[in-house]
Scaffold this motif. Structure first.
Motif: not given
Ligand code: B12
Ligand code: SF4
Length: 456
Positions: A7, A10, A79, A108-110, A222
């Protein structure tokens, strides 16, 4: 560490937000976005072309990168952030390498995908010690503070002494204050050839969503939507803008202009006139929103999770869409354009409840909107039964069969399932789904792919 895929570049937003929270609570934390380290002759190489050789190369390179990071950062634990199903295989290879380089380091994994597939990561041969479920901040902090003694910490999955897996209850959703710690960009360990200025930037205004669509994991990850403090968001944007960023994409699942805090957030955005913002929003919410107020706050791209223009399909999705009349949709698009914003639509192909005709009709209506210059880009995606979604459970009820079992291939560019009728026969085939996808692609090729407000 965050896994890699081909990708765009990001910023690893979620992992960084977590690290920022840990640092604000006195912990040492760094984030290594692995993607940036895989370089060959100055450009990124994607490992997974399907051959065993490409995986061997990936494992070898990963081992080199990780051992240098371990030397440099000397972590007390690692992690791994796994949000995407497509990272499944990469994450497995990374775990294998970590286990051979540092067998005793707590691992850890998250992240979203890890949360919904916890058992897998705890029971495979090279397993992790803990899976942090859902919002990571509080659980991770407690685990670190306890010296990795899980006690009664909620939000964890782990292996019991007898080998069985324990999936604990999640803690209460985090408070506004807890989710408002601003991003600390100093915590990202980037190689010198990948400066912060070359990254695509994300900022979250909120977490969660008040809907519960069948194909989406937002609700199970969430819960209900909570906004962050406008002041903290402004601090975060300021830090991002200082890196030279001129566009920020909101990571919110769904912007909800009806919320009490929303106006405060728009005021915060207006403080950054040099920066433009892109946001995800439901079409029916946008229809009830003061579009001028969004545009004055420099929101110039709106991504609409439309999914389908067929009422039965939207019902099967539990989308609870209120704007389905095609004339009303056209009139909304005209108003968005008049307010100076561009529209990008996301459409789904092959959801249970759909069929070839319904999906093709949606594709044709999208083409009409693009032909009229009302929509800039339409992104089609083949549906995938992501773990944690209601849709995934429809397989047992016989609604579909999976044609692509490798989750790391669920890029959504190719069909992953076929729909079945009540007697188990294929009612909507992968081939037909591909035809619908090609209809969308034809529209792209005819009109050329315009810049899409920061995301592809
Ligand atoms: C922004 C986003 C993107 C961005 C990514 C930007 C980036 N920085 O990487 C872009 C546009 C690139 C993207 C693309 C895609 N996305 Co997207 N995306 C999102 C979105 C809307 C927000 C992610 C985010 O920043 N969340 C906010 C942060 C704060 O949360 P977080 O990352 O989850 O982290 C928290 C926890 O998860 C945890 N955590 C995370 N990591 C770790 C690690 C450890 C060790 C621990 C303890 C905790 C922990 O703690 C954090 C704080 O609470 C999510 C939905 C969502 N709301 O999460 C979908 C989401 C992740 N995407 C999804 C999908 C399907 C895709 C795509 C496949 C879509 C497509 N057809 O292209 C692509 C694939 C990307 C790729 N890797 O090639 C799905 C994933 C489902 C799955 N199981 O695969 C989600 C969940 C949306 C959904 N429909 O349900 N995406
Ligand atoms: S698809 Fe959009 S509206 Fe539906 S639950 Fe997910 S984020 Fe909310």
């Amino acid at each position: 560490v965050t896994p890699t895929y081909s990708e765009e570049r990001n910023i690893p937003y979620g992992a960084l937000i977590l690290a920022s929270f840990l640092r604000a609570h006195g912990m040492r934390a760094m984030v290594a976005p692995l993607r940036e380290f895989y370089q060959e002759s100055g450009c990124y190489t994607h490992f997974d072309d399907g051959t065993p050789e490409s995986r061997k190369t990936f494992a070898y390179k990963t081992s080199e990168i990780l051992s240098s990071l371990l030397r440099r950062l000397r972590p007390g634990a690692i992690g791994l952030s796994v949000n995407f199903a497509i990272h499944q295989l990469a994450a497995e290879i990374i775990i294998d390498q970590i286990r051979s380089l540092a067998p005793d380091l707590p691992l850890l994994i998250g992240g979203n995908h890890a949360t919904h597939t916890a058992e897998h990561w705890l029971t495979r041969q090279n397993s992790v010690n803990f899976v942090v479920l859902g919002e990571g901040e509080q659980t991770c902090l407690q685990l670190l503070q306890s010296g990795f003694k899980p006690g009664d910490i909620s939000g964890l999955a782990l292996r019991r002494k007898d080998g069985s897996v324990e999936i604990r209850k999640r803690p209460k959703p985090l408070t506004t204050e807890q989710i408002s710690v601003p991003l600390d960009l100093e915590l990202v360990a980037l190689p010198r050839w990948a400066p912060l200025s070359s990254q695509k930037h994300w900022v979250g205004l909120s977490r969660g969503c008040n809907w519960n669509c069948a194909f989406c994991t937002s609700h199970s990850m969430w819960g209900r939507q909570r906004y962050r403090e406008p002041k903290a968001v402004a601090t975060e944007i300021e830090r991002v803008v200082q890196t030279g960023a001129r566009r920020i994409i909101f990571s919110d699942d769904m912007l909800n202009p009806g919320s009490r805090r929303f106006q405060g957030l728009l005021d915060a955005l207006r403080r950054f006139p040099s920066c433009s913002f892109s946001t995800m929003i439901r079409m029916d919410l946008l229809d009830r929103t003061d579009l001028k107020a969004l545009s004055v706050a420099n929101i110039d791209y709106v991504y609409l999770g439309v999914e389908s223009f067929s009422v039965p399909v939207l019902e099967a999705m539990n989308k609870k869409a209120r704007l389905v009349d095609t004339d009303a949709v056209e009139s909304l698009m005209e108003r968005i354009k008049a307010a100076g914003m561009k529209t990008i639509m996301f459409m789904l192909i092959g959801h249970p409840g759909s069929n070839f005709e319904r999906d093709m009709n949606s594709a044709r209506f999208c083409r009409k909107l693009v032909d009229r210059g009302l929509v800039s880009v339409v992104f089609p995606a083949h549906i995938a039964p992501f773990p944690g979604t209601a849709m995934a459970t429809m397989e047992q009820q016989g609604a579909f069969r999976i044609v692509e079992p490798r989750m790391n291939r669920w890029t959504l560019w190719r069909p992953n399932i076929e729909l079945l009728d009540s007697s188990g026969r294929v009612a909507y085939s992968a081939e037909e789904m591909q035809k619908v996808f090609d209809e969308y692609l034809d529209c792209w090729y005819e009109h050329g792919l315009e810049s899409s407000g920061g995301t592809e």
